[in-house]
Design a protein around this motif. Structure first.
Motif, PDB file in Angstrom:
ATOM      1  N   MET A  18      40.084  73.462  34.969  1.00 59.97           N
ATOM      2  CA  MET A  18      41.489  73.635  34.700  1.00 59.97           C
ATOM      3  C   MET A  18      41.651  74.703  33.629  1.00 59.97           C
ATOM      4  O   MET A  18      41.006  74.659  32.589  1.00 59.97           O
ATOM      5  N   LYS A  19      42.532  75.657  33.893  1.00 54.33           N
ATOM      6  CA  LYS A  19      42.729  76.761  32.970  1.00 54.33           C
ATOM      7  C   LYS A  19      43.717  76.380  31.872  1.00 54.33           C
ATOM      8  O   LYS A  19      44.523  75.469  32.022  1.00 54.33           O
ATOM      9  N   GLN A  20      43.650  77.108  30.772  1.00 51.94           N
ATOM     10  CA  GLN A  20      44.515  76.842  29.628  1.00 51.94           C
ATOM     11  C   GLN A  20      45.990  77.009  30.004  1.00 51.94           C
ATOM     12  O   GLN A  20      46.829  76.238  29.546  1.00 51.94           O
ATOM     13  N   SER A  21      46.309  77.997  30.830  1.00 51.75           N
ATOM     14  CA  SER A  21      47.696  78.203  31.225  1.00 51.75           C
ATOM     15  C   SER A  21      48.236  77.011  32.019  1.00 51.75           C
ATOM     16  O   SER A  21      49.409  76.658  31.895  1.00 51.75           O
ATOM     17  N   GLU A  22      47.394  76.379  32.815  1.00 50.73           N
ATOM     18  CA  GLU A  22      47.800  75.186  33.556  1.00 50.73           C
ATOM     19  C   GLU A  22      48.013  74.014  32.607  1.00 50.73           C
ATOM     20  O   GLU A  22      48.936  73.222  32.794  1.00 50.73           O
ATOM     21  N   ILE A  23      47.180  73.899  31.608  1.00 45.03           N
ATOM     22  CA  ILE A  23      47.264  72.790  30.654  1.00 45.03           C
ATOM     23  C   ILE A  23      48.536  72.894  29.827  1.00 45.03           C
ATOM     24  O   ILE A  23      49.209  71.894  29.579  1.00 45.03           O
ATOM     25  N   ILE A  24      48.895  74.097  29.409  1.00 41.71           N
ATOM     26  CA  ILE A  24      50.084  74.294  28.584  1.00 41.71           C
ATOM     27  C   ILE A  24      51.349  73.898  29.338  1.00 41.71           C
ATOM     28  O   ILE A  24      52.290  73.366  28.746  1.00 41.71           O
ATOM     29  N   SER A  25      51.365  74.099  30.655  1.00 44.04           N
ATOM     30  CA  SER A  25      52.565  73.800  31.432  1.00 44.04           C
ATOM     31  C   SER A  25      52.763  72.309  31.694  1.00 44.04           C
ATOM     32  O   SER A  25      53.821  71.900  32.147  1.00 44.04           O
ATOM     33  N   LEU A  26      51.771  71.464  31.399  1.00 43.09           N
ATOM     34  CA  LEU A  26      51.877  70.029  31.636  1.00 43.09           C
ATOM     35  C   LEU A  26      52.629  69.339  30.505  1.00 43.09           C
ATOM     36  O   LEU A  26      52.618  69.797  29.361  1.00 43.09           O
ATOM     37  N   SER A  27      53.266  68.202  30.820  1.00 46.33           N
ATOM     38  CA  SER A  27      53.920  67.407  29.785  1.00 46.33           C
ATOM     39  C   SER A  27      52.862  66.579  29.056  1.00 46.33           C
ATOM     40  O   SER A  27      51.709  66.477  29.501  1.00 46.33           O
ATOM     41  N   SER A  28      53.251  65.967  27.957  1.00 49.04           N
ATOM     42  CA  SER A  28      52.300  65.169  27.175  1.00 49.04           C
ATOM     43  C   SER A  28      51.784  63.975  27.966  1.00 49.04           C
ATOM     44  O   SER A  28      50.605  63.625  27.880  1.00 49.04           O
ATOM     45  N   ALA A  29      52.655  63.341  28.745  1.00 53.78           N
ATOM     46  CA  ALA A  29      52.225  62.198  29.557  1.00 53.78           C
ATOM     47  C   ALA A  29      51.221  62.640  30.619  1.00 53.78           C
ATOM     48  O   ALA A  29      50.229  61.945  30.875  1.00 53.78           O
ATOM     49  N   GLU A  30      51.468  63.794  31.223  1.00 54.07           N
ATOM     50  CA  GLU A  30      50.540  64.313  32.220  1.00 54.07           C
ATOM     51  C   GLU A  30      49.206  64.682  31.577  1.00 54.07           C
ATOM     52  O   GLU A  30      48.145  64.483  32.179  1.00 54.07           O
ATOM     53  N   LEU A  31      49.265  65.213  30.354  1.00 53.80           N
ATOM     54  CA  LEU A  31      48.028  65.538  29.644  1.00 53.80           C
ATOM     55  C   LEU A  31      47.194  64.285  29.392  1.00 53.80           C
ATOM     56  O   LEU A  31      45.969  64.303  29.571  1.00 53.80           O
ATOM     57  N   GLN A  32      47.858  63.209  28.976  1.00 54.17           N
ATOM     58  CA  GLN A  32      47.152  61.942  28.740  1.00 54.17           C
ATOM     59  C   GLN A  32      46.502  61.439  30.023  1.00 54.17           C
ATOM     60  O   GLN A  32      45.364  60.971  30.021  1.00 54.17           O
ATOM     61  N   GLU A  33      47.232  61.556  31.130  1.00 57.58           N
ATOM     62  CA  GLU A  33      46.711  61.101  32.420  1.00 57.58           C
ATOM     63  C   GLU A  33      45.504  61.945  32.844  1.00 57.58           C
ATOM     64  O   GLU A  33      44.480  61.403  33.268  1.00 57.58           O
TER      65      GLU A  33
END
Length: 63
Positions: A1-16
């Motif tokens: 997963m690229k950094q640009s994809e990670i930045i676009s996620l919400s905090s809940a999605e990041l936790q998941e």
């Protein structure tokens, strides 16, 4: 997963994603311990993805 994809996620999605990645990492490590996996670089890629996710979550908490 690229950094640009990670930045676009919400905090809940990041936790998941983080919990999924940690489970994948544990599974890969266990599988590799029992018998060598086809591509051991997968372990490295998942570990780096986990680090990126944790870094982004930490950055968001500080803001």
């Amino acid at each position: 997963m690229k950094q640009s994809e990670i930045i676009s996620l919400s905090s809940a999605e990041l936790q998941e994603k983080l919990s999924q990645s940690r489970k994948t990492y544990a599974d890969l490590k266990t599988t590799h311990t029992i018998s060598p996996i086809q591509n051991p670089l997968q372990i490295k890629a998942v570990r780096r993805t986990i680090a990126r996710l944790v870094t982004e979550l930490s950055k968001r908490e500080l803001q």
